[in-house]
Scaffold this motif. Sequence first.
Motif, PDB file in Angstrom:
ATOM      1  N   ASN A  27       6.914  -1.065  -9.082  1.00 31.39           N
ATOM      2  CA  ASN A  27       7.417   0.280  -8.792  1.00 31.39           C
ATOM      3  C   ASN A  27       6.294   1.258  -8.461  1.00 31.39           C
ATOM      4  N   GLY A  28       5.346   0.781  -7.654  1.00 31.30           N
ATOM      5  CA  GLY A  28       4.253   1.645  -7.222  1.00 31.30           C
ATOM      6  C   GLY A  28       3.041   1.626  -8.117  1.00 31.30           C
ATOM      7  N   GLN A  29       3.114   0.945  -9.246  1.00 33.66           N
ATOM      8  CA  GLN A  29       1.965   0.856 -10.139  1.00 33.66           C
ATOM      9  C   GLN A  29       1.189  -0.418  -9.837  1.00 33.66           C
ATOM     10  N   PHE A  87       0.833  -1.207   0.000  1.00 37.88           N
ATOM     11  CA  PHE A  87       0.000   0.000   0.000  1.00 37.88           C
ATOM     12  C   PHE A  87       0.868   1.259   0.000  1.00 37.88           C
ATOM     13  N   ALA A  88       1.805   1.337   0.945  1.00 34.09           N
ATOM     14  CA  ALA A  88       2.629   2.543   1.062  1.00 34.09           C
ATOM     15  C   ALA A  88       3.427   2.807  -0.206  1.00 34.09           C
ATOM     16  N   GLU A  89       3.901   1.737  -0.853  1.00 35.54           N
ATOM     17  CA  GLU A  89       4.690   1.905  -2.081  1.00 35.54           C
ATOM     18  C   GLU A  89       3.853   2.465  -3.227  1.00 35.54           C
ATOM     19  N   CYS A  90       2.534   2.223  -3.199  1.00 39.69           N
ATOM     20  CA  CYS A  90       1.648   2.688  -4.265  1.00 39.69           C
ATOM     21  C   CYS A  90       0.983   4.024  -3.941  1.00 39.69           C
ATOM     22  N   TRP A  91       1.067   4.456  -2.683  1.00 40.67           N
ATOM     23  CA  TRP A  91       0.343   5.644  -2.235  1.00 40.67           C
ATOM     24  C   TRP A  91       0.808   6.884  -2.999  1.00 40.67           C
ATOM     25  N   GLY A  92      -0.138   7.583  -3.596  1.00 40.66           N
ATOM     26  CA  GLY A  92       0.164   8.779  -4.369  1.00 40.66           C
ATOM     27  C   GLY A  92       0.523   8.500  -5.813  1.00 40.66           C
ATOM     28  N   ILE A  93       0.689   7.223  -6.162  1.00 46.52           N
ATOM     29  CA  ILE A  93       1.046   6.843  -7.541  1.00 46.52           C
ATOM     30  C   ILE A  93      -0.139   6.172  -8.222  1.00 46.52           C
ATOM     31  N   SER A  94      -0.542   5.016  -7.689  1.00 46.14           N
ATOM     32  CA  SER A  94      -1.704   4.319  -8.242  1.00 46.14           C
ATOM     33  C   SER A  94      -2.761   4.037  -7.183  1.00 46.14           C
ATOM     34  N   VAL A  95      -2.425   4.239  -5.930  1.00 42.03           N
ATOM     35  CA  VAL A  95      -3.410   4.281  -4.843  1.00 42.03           C
ATOM     36  C   VAL A  95      -3.519   5.740  -4.452  1.00 42.03           C
ATOM     37  N   ILE A  96      -4.657   6.343  -4.729  1.00 40.40           N
ATOM     38  CA  ILE A  96      -4.773   7.807  -4.681  1.00 40.40           C
ATOM     39  C   ILE A  96      -5.956   8.222  -3.812  1.00 40.40           C
TER      40      ILE A  96
END
Length: 302
Positions: free
Chosen positions: A208-210, A124-133
């Motif tokens: 990579n966050g996606q 979750f944290a790795e995706c936050w602001g990238i694909s978890v918005i």
Amino acid sequence: MEINNPLEVIIIGGSYAGLSAAMTLGRAMRKVLVIDSGQPCNAQTPHSHNFITHDGETPAEIVRKAKAQVLKYPTVEFLNDRVISAEKSGASFELKTESGKKLRAKKLVFATGLKDRMPDIPGFAECWGISVIHCPYCHGYEVRHQKTAMLANGNDALHFAQVLSNWTKELVLFTNGPISLDADQQAQLIKHGVSWIEAPLSHIIHQNGQLTHLVLKDGQEHAFAVMYARIPFDQHSSLPQELGCALTGQGFLEVDELQHTNIPGIYAAGDNTTMMRAVSQAVAAGMRAGAAINYDLIVESW
């Protein structure tokens, strides 16, 4: 660095709201110090949107430009440091920083933002602001018409579904446990084609966050490229509360229309004061705070 101490205003937080306040005060020829520790909550967000003249730029680039422009005003200084204590002392405030500096100012601005509390979901944290918005006004256009997941529950889930239905008609709600919407709310979701899944999330598969897949604890995998999430937050700085500043029921610093807190001489602006977490909102609030401070200083010396 030598700092012109005592100062008229110290701004804690050097992102959009803080720099906007500094520019307004610099143009009013006030002696201002901006202190920033370099830990913005949107550090890994790749693009900022819905801010005219800067649409699509990285958050860091917007801050870089803003800082360069603000520091052209000779009465404004910038310090890379972290304030560790603050107290009222007569008609001023005394601050200490992590590097050992002692500072004094007549007015304080807290533009310290919020700290999001990441759920215990690997990936979750790795995706936050990238694909978890979090905000369709900031990111929704770029993921419009896509199959979209929502991580929420209760009244927030219904409100989120209503808003997001403007950007996509393919919404799936993940409640991460038993659904807490009542029968009428569930009927509204069904009416508008929103399905839901109650099985708890195990982890997020991403590159990579996606986001690529949501994996449930029962082993099911669901393919998604985007997910919206409503997650809890804390104030990034505890100093306002230590000084007596009140919080709203939602956990934001309580301010009036000119960004005054309930403590005379202390102002707040930006994400720490409002649910409207957008660059444009922060910039506007910073300008209001700067103008209010300048006027208050004028009246006090009149």
